[in-house]
Write a protein that holds these residues in place. Sequence first.
Motif, short mmCIF file in Angstrom:
data_model
loop_
_atom_site.label_atom_id
_atom_site.label_comp_id
_atom_site.label_asym_id
_atom_site.label_seq_id
_atom_site.Cartn_x
_atom_site.Cartn_y
_atom_site.Cartn_z
N ALA A 1 -26.27 31.57 65.84
CA ALA A 1 -26.89 30.26 66.06
C ALA A 1 -26.13 29.18 65.32
N ILE A 2 -25.69 29.47 64.10
CA ILE A 2 -24.89 28.51 63.34
C ILE A 2 -23.60 28.19 64.10
N ALA A 3 -22.95 29.23 64.61
CA ALA A 3 -21.68 29.03 65.33
C ALA A 3 -21.88 28.25 66.62
N PHE A 4 -22.99 28.47 67.32
CA PHE A 4 -23.23 27.84 68.61
C PHE A 4 -23.65 26.38 68.45
N TYR A 5 -24.49 26.10 67.46
CA TYR A 5 -25.09 24.78 67.35
C TYR A 5 -24.42 23.86 66.33
N THR A 6 -23.44 24.35 65.61
CA THR A 6 -22.72 23.51 64.65
C THR A 6 -21.23 23.75 64.79
N ILE A 7 -20.46 22.95 64.05
CA ILE A 7 -19.01 23.14 64.05
C ILE A 7 -18.57 24.07 62.93
N ILE A 8 -19.53 24.59 62.18
CA ILE A 8 -19.21 25.47 61.05
C ILE A 8 -18.62 26.78 61.58
N PRO A 9 -17.42 27.12 61.16
CA PRO A 9 -16.77 28.33 61.69
C PRO A 9 -17.43 29.61 61.18
#
Length: 252
Positions: free
Chosen positions: A21-29
């Motif tokens: 979810a972090i990868a899909f919804y943010t630019i955080i690698p």
Amino acid sequence: MGGLTTIFNFICQEIRSFLGAIAFYTIIPVPIAWRDFGRIARWIPLVGLFLGLILVLLDITLAGLGMPPLTRAVVLVGVWVYLTGGLHLDGVSDTADGLAVTDPPRRLAVMADSVTGAFGVMAVTMVLLLKIAALTDLSDNRALALILAPIWGRWGQVMAIALYPYLKPTGKGAFHKVAFCLPWDCGGIIWGLIALFGGLRWGIIAISAGIALALLTGYWLYRRLRGHTGDTYGAVVEWTEALFLVFLTIIS
């Protein structure tokens, strides 16, 4: 031993799902091996909490450096957009262009067009201005506002996924509907918020307003389009965030 292995595998799977979810919804690698995109919709409000905490830390840092409220608000909103890669703001633009079309059957085609129209530009401008103005005016409970707005915006998306049909057979939001599990994926962090702030007068009002705005935004778009797409999911997030911050300026 087998039971411990099962529990360990379950925990690892849940962590990989959240990191997906972090990868899909943010630019955080996030490394590919660490993420799983299955059922990531249930984590969306928690992603909002994660983003909100980053914004609070940034706000505290900028205030400590003596940055004026208006400039600080512009920087915060800019970082807010940057952290999401403009994903939801793009949905605001496409949705506005689609809704501007008077011929309902053509709306989805217009929303799928990568060219941004005049109505899309106006909608994006309005969302950004509302957020900047509201954050500038907010002094009391500013940190909570920065945390709660991203949470409520994304909970609105979760409810739009849960309650309304998806209008396209494929698309960037289609897999959410297929993988969504009712009712387990609807609550998430929301119940924690109710438990945390439910005993405070300001908290009760903020929770009630967040729930109402999140649900009404998703419902309004459903009434106009008879369903949702990935673009309208993004529009629900952004408009709920903006309207929630505006509401907080009234009660703060």
